[in-house]
Design a protein around this motif. Structure first.
Motif, PDB file in Angstrom:
ATOM      1  N   SER A  15       0.894  -1.036  -0.194  1.00  0.00           N
ATOM      2  CA  SER A  15       0.163  -0.275  -0.157  1.00  0.00           C
ATOM      3  C   SER A  15       0.720   1.258  -0.063  1.00  0.00           C
ATOM      4  CB  SER A  15      -0.756   0.035   1.357  1.00  0.00           C
ATOM      5  OG  SER A  15      -1.850  -0.922   1.370  1.00  0.00           O
ATOM      6  N   ILE A  16       1.459   1.573   0.713  1.00  0.00           N
ATOM      7  CA  ILE A  16       2.811   2.071   0.320  1.00  0.00           C
ATOM      8  C   ILE A  16       3.309   2.470  -0.382  1.00  0.00           C
ATOM      9  CG2 ILE A  16       5.283   3.282   1.421  1.00  0.00           C
ATOM     10  CD1 ILE A  16       4.653   1.276   4.103  1.00  0.00           C
ATOM     11  N   ASN A  17       3.729   1.525  -1.266  1.00  0.00           N
ATOM     12  CA  ASN A  17       4.029   1.254  -2.688  1.00  0.00           C
ATOM     13  C   ASN A  17       3.318   1.943  -3.878  1.00  0.00           C
ATOM     14  OD1 ASN A  17       6.840   0.757  -1.783  1.00  0.00           O
ATOM     15  ND2 ASN A  17       6.621  -1.401  -2.370  1.00  0.00           N
ATOM     16  N   LYS A  18       2.323   1.791  -3.593  1.00  0.00           N
ATOM     17  CA  LYS A  18       0.979   2.620  -4.277  1.00  0.00           C
ATOM     18  C   LYS A  18       0.473   4.358  -3.632  1.00  0.00           C
ATOM     19  CE  LYS A  18      -3.959   2.177  -5.277  1.00  0.00           C
ATOM     20  NZ  LYS A  18      -5.175   0.841  -4.586  1.00  0.00           N
ATOM     21  N   LEU A  19       0.793   4.024  -2.561  1.00  0.00           N
ATOM     22  CA  LEU A  19       0.982   5.661  -2.834  1.00  0.00           C
ATOM     23  C   LEU A  19       1.761   6.213  -3.817  1.00  0.00           C
ATOM     24  CD1 LEU A  19       0.001   5.374   0.767  1.00  0.00           C
ATOM     25  CD2 LEU A  19      -1.400   6.485  -0.915  1.00  0.00           C
ATOM     26  N   ILE A  20       3.600   6.102  -3.255  1.00  0.00           N
ATOM     27  CA  ILE A  20       4.635   6.200  -3.454  1.00  0.00           C
ATOM     28  C   ILE A  20       4.443   6.532  -5.212  1.00  0.00           C
ATOM     29  CG2 ILE A  20       6.872   6.336  -4.196  1.00  0.00           C
ATOM     30  CD1 ILE A  20       6.703   4.866  -1.234  1.00  0.00           C
ATOM     31  N   GLU A  21       3.361   4.960  -5.580  1.00  0.00           N
ATOM     32  CA  GLU A  21       3.421   4.903  -7.413  1.00  0.00           C
ATOM     33  C   GLU A  21       2.293   6.266  -8.376  1.00  0.00           C
ATOM     34  OE1 GLU A  21       5.307   3.451  -9.908  1.00  0.00           O
ATOM     35  OE2 GLU A  21       6.011   2.674  -8.053  1.00  0.00           O
ATOM     36  N   VAL A  22       1.171   6.806  -7.527  1.00  0.00           N
ATOM     37  CA  VAL A  22       0.482   7.481  -7.403  1.00  0.00           C
ATOM     38  C   VAL A  22       1.715   9.041  -7.381  1.00  0.00           C
ATOM     39  CG1 VAL A  22      -1.525   8.585  -6.829  1.00  0.00           C
ATOM     40  CG2 VAL A  22      -1.525   6.640  -6.988  1.00  0.00           C
ATOM     41  N   SER A  23       2.506   9.281  -6.472  1.00  0.00           N
ATOM     42  CA  SER A  23       3.168  10.375  -6.377  1.00  0.00           C
ATOM     43  C   SER A  23       4.374  10.172  -7.234  1.00  0.00           C
ATOM     44  CB  SER A  23       3.421  10.532  -4.858  1.00  0.00           C
ATOM     45  OG  SER A  23       4.341  11.522  -4.273  1.00  0.00           O
ATOM     46  N   LYS A  24       4.654   9.923  -8.217  1.00  0.00           N
ATOM     47  CA  LYS A  24       4.628  10.281  -8.804  1.00  0.00           C
ATOM     48  C   LYS A  24       4.482  10.135 -10.391  1.00  0.00           C
ATOM     49  CE  LYS A  24       9.197   6.590  -7.814  1.00  0.00           C
ATOM     50  NZ  LYS A  24       9.410   5.321  -7.784  1.00  0.00           N
ATOM     51  N   LYS A  25       3.235   9.870 -10.407  1.00  0.00           N
ATOM     52  CA  LYS A  25       2.686  10.059 -11.819  1.00  0.00           C
ATOM     53  C   LYS A  25       1.646  11.195 -11.191  1.00  0.00           C
ATOM     54  CE  LYS A  25       1.794   5.352 -12.091  1.00  0.00           C
ATOM     55  NZ  LYS A  25       1.164   4.385 -12.257  1.00  0.00           N
ATOM     56  N   SER A  26       2.031  11.936 -10.513  1.00  0.00           N
ATOM     57  CA  SER A  26       0.857  13.741 -10.706  1.00  0.00           C
ATOM     58  C   SER A  26       1.910  14.539 -10.120  1.00  0.00           C
ATOM     59  CB  SER A  26      -0.147  13.733  -9.158  1.00  0.00           C
ATOM     60  OG  SER A  26       0.143  12.314  -7.937  1.00  0.00           O
ATOM     61  N   ASN A  27       1.541  15.453 -10.531  1.00  0.00           N
ATOM     62  CA  ASN A  27       2.383  16.869 -10.393  1.00  0.00           C
ATOM     63  C   ASN A  27       2.658  17.518  -9.232  1.00  0.00           C
ATOM     64  OD1 ASN A  27       4.987  18.816 -11.254  1.00  0.00           O
ATOM     65  ND2 ASN A  27       3.494  19.552 -12.372  1.00  0.00           N
ATOM     66  N   GLU A  28       3.030  17.577  -8.284  1.00  0.00           N
ATOM     67  CA  GLU A  28       3.415  18.249  -6.746  1.00  0.00           C
ATOM     68  C   GLU A  28       2.099  17.916  -6.652  1.00  0.00           C
ATOM     69  OE1 GLU A  28       4.383  22.274  -8.920  1.00  0.00           O
ATOM     70  OE2 GLU A  28       6.570  21.638  -8.001  1.00  0.00           O
ATOM     71  N   SER A  29       1.688  16.646  -5.983  1.00  0.00           N
ATOM     72  CA  SER A  29      -0.243  16.738  -5.335  1.00  0.00           C
ATOM     73  C   SER A  29       0.016  16.115  -3.894  1.00  0.00           C
ATOM     74  CB  SER A  29      -0.991  15.476  -6.678  1.00  0.00           C
ATOM     75  OG  SER A  29      -1.410  16.987  -7.356  1.00  0.00           O
ATOM     76  N   ILE A  30      -0.821  15.917  -3.120  1.00  0.00           N
ATOM     77  CA  ILE A  30      -0.565  15.890  -1.691  1.00  0.00           C
ATOM     78  C   ILE A  30      -1.255  14.370  -1.737  1.00  0.00           C
ATOM     79  CG2 ILE A  30      -1.581  16.154   0.400  1.00  0.00           C
ATOM     80  CD1 ILE A  30      -0.727  19.204  -0.035  1.00  0.00           C
ATOM     81  N   ILE A  31      -0.569  13.785  -1.646  1.00  0.00           N
ATOM     82  CA  ILE A  31      -1.298  12.213  -1.922  1.00  0.00           C
ATOM     83  C   ILE A  31      -2.265  11.023   0.197  1.00  0.00           C
ATOM     84  CG2 ILE A  31      -1.095   9.956  -2.073  1.00  0.00           C
ATOM     85  CD1 ILE A  31      -0.653  12.106  -4.642  1.00  0.00           C
ATOM     86  N   VAL A  32      -3.017  10.651  -0.074  1.00  0.00           N
ATOM     87  CA  VAL A  32      -3.522  10.785   1.389  1.00  0.00           C
ATOM     88  C   VAL A  32      -4.099   9.688   0.703  1.00  0.00           C
ATOM     89  CG1 VAL A  32      -5.394  11.903   2.340  1.00  0.00           C
ATOM     90  CG2 VAL A  32      -3.172  12.905   1.354  1.00  0.00           C
ATOM     91  N   PRO A  33      -3.850   8.642   1.869  1.00  0.00           N
ATOM     92  CA  PRO A  33      -4.913   7.495   2.175  1.00  0.00           C
ATOM     93  C   PRO A  33      -6.136   7.183   2.357  1.00  0.00           C
ATOM     94  CG  PRO A  33      -3.077   7.487   3.763  1.00  0.00           C
ATOM     95  CD  PRO A  33      -2.743   8.421   2.499  1.00  0.00           C
ATOM     96  N   ARG A  34      -6.998   6.220   1.514  1.00  0.00           N
ATOM     97  CA  ARG A  34      -8.839   6.437   1.626  1.00  0.00           C
ATOM     98  C   ARG A  34      -9.064   4.984   1.773  1.00  0.00           C
ATOM     99  NH1 ARG A  34     -12.030   9.543  -1.998  1.00  0.00           N
ATOM    100  NH2 ARG A  34     -11.192   8.751  -3.292  1.00  0.00           N
ATOM    101  N   MET A  35      -9.477   4.851   3.266  1.00  0.00           N
ATOM    102  CA  MET A  35     -10.410   3.351   2.896  1.00  0.00           C
ATOM    103  C   MET A  35     -11.667   3.889   3.354  1.00  0.00           C
ATOM    104  SD  MET A  35      -9.912   0.708   3.254  1.00  0.00           S
ATOM    105  CE  MET A  35     -10.673  -1.141   3.323  1.00  0.00           C
ATOM    106  N   ASN A  36     -12.809   3.320   2.633  1.00  0.00           N
ATOM    107  CA  ASN A  36     -14.018   3.874   3.108  1.00  0.00           C
ATOM    108  C   ASN A  36     -14.777   5.060   3.665  1.00  0.00           C
ATOM    109  OD1 ASN A  36     -14.761   0.624   2.094  1.00  0.00           O
ATOM    110  ND2 ASN A  36     -14.275   0.410   4.145  1.00  0.00           N
ATOM    111  N   GLU A  37     -14.095   6.195   2.718  1.00  0.00           N
ATOM    112  CA  GLU A  37     -14.603   7.489   3.004  1.00  0.00           C
ATOM    113  C   GLU A  37     -13.346   7.956   4.038  1.00  0.00           C
ATOM    114  OE1 GLU A  37     -15.862   9.657   0.430  1.00  0.00           O
ATOM    115  OE2 GLU A  37     -15.977   7.368  -0.410  1.00  0.00           O
ATOM    116  N   ARG A  38     -12.711   7.142   5.314  1.00  0.00           N
ATOM    117  CA  ARG A  38     -12.350   7.830   6.113  1.00  0.00           C
ATOM    118  C   ARG A  38     -10.540   7.964   5.354  1.00  0.00           C
ATOM    119  NH1 ARG A  38     -10.145   3.923  10.742  1.00  0.00           N
ATOM    120  NH2 ARG A  38      -8.330   5.421  11.414  1.00  0.00           N
ATOM    121  N   THR A  39      -9.731   9.162   5.865  1.00  0.00           N
ATOM    122  CA  THR A  39      -8.650   9.527   5.133  1.00  0.00           C
ATOM    123  C   THR A  39      -8.074   9.171   6.872  1.00  0.00           C
ATOM    124  OG1 THR A  39      -8.757  11.492   5.676  1.00  0.00           O
ATOM    125  CG2 THR A  39      -9.128  10.923   3.467  1.00  0.00           C
TER     126      THR A  39
END
Length: 189
Positions: free
Chosen positions: A105-129
C-alpha cells in the motif's frame, strides 16, 4: 522519497508508551519500521524522543533523530524529519502507531505521487482518510512553519485542489493505537 516516521508522542491516553506495546509478539514501532523498510522509500528517518525507540531504529539501520522538543507537539517532529531529509525528494510522513501499514500500500501511494505533479497524496479507506501522507518538496517551507500538534492537516485543508485521495485495499491500513480499547481490539487480529 523521504520516509519520516513520527515516534515522539507521549501516549497520554494509553498511560504508557504505546509504540513499545506488542501486536503478534512484535513492538508496534518495529512493525512500522519493517514495512517502511520493505517499501520503495529511499531515505528513512525515525524521529523519536525515547532512547529505546532511537536504539531500535539504529538496530534497523535507519537514520534516527532525537526530538528533545517533543513537548511542542507533532510539528517539532515534522521539522526535525524534514531538516534531516534529502532536499531533492518529497516527504512521506508515517505515524509510529499504525501497526498494520503494509509496504504494498505504501508503494501504491508512492507510485501515484510519481505520476501526479506536485500533488498531496492521502490514503483513503471507505471515505476515511489518514496517514501516511505524501507532501511534495514544494511544501517544505509550509511544513517547517507548522506549530503545535496538528501535523499537516492545515496544509491539506488549504490546498484541497492539490490533494489526490488513493483508495487502499488493506482494511487495517489506517488503524492506529491511541487507547487501551484500540490496543485490545487490534491485538486480537
Amino acid at each position: 522519497m523521504n520516509g519520516i516516521i513520527l515516534a515522539s508522542g507521549f501516549s497520554t491516553r494509553m498511560g504508557k508508551n504505546k509504540l513499545l506495546m506488542k501486536i503478534n509478539n512484535e513492538e508496534i514501532i518495529r512493525r512500522v519500521i519493517k514495512e517502511v523498510k520493505k517499501s520503495n522509500i529511499s531515505n528513512i528517518i525515525l524521529v523519536a524522543r525515547e532512547k529505546t525507540i532511537l536504539d531500535m531504529g539504529k538496530l534497523e539501520n535507519i537514520k534516527v533523530v532525537e526530538n528533545k522538543e517533543a513537548h511542542l507537539g507533532q510539528s517539532s517532529s515534522i521539522r526535525l524529519g524534514i531538516n534531516s531529509s534529502k532536499i531533492e525528494e518529497d516527504f512521506m510522513f508515517f505515524c509510529g502507531d499504525q501497526p498494520f501499514i503494509d509496504f504494498k500500500s505504501i508503494n501504491k501511494l508512492i507510485e501515484v505521487s510519481k505520476k501526479s505533479n506536485e500533488s498531496i497524496i492521502v490514503p483513503r479507506m471507505n471515505e476515511r482518510t489518514g496517514s501516511p501522507v505524501i507532501f511534495p518538496k514544494i511544501y517544505k517551507k509550509e511544513l517547517n512553519l507548522l506549530t503545535g500538534d496538528i501535523g499537516g492537516r492545515e496544509i491539506i485543508k488549504n490546498n484541497k485542489e492539490k490533494v489526490i485521495y488513493v483508495d487502499i485495499m488493506n482494511p487495517l491500513f489506517l488503524e492506529d493505537v491511541d487507547t487501551k480499547e484500540d490496543y485490545m481490539k487490534l491485538s486480537k487480529i
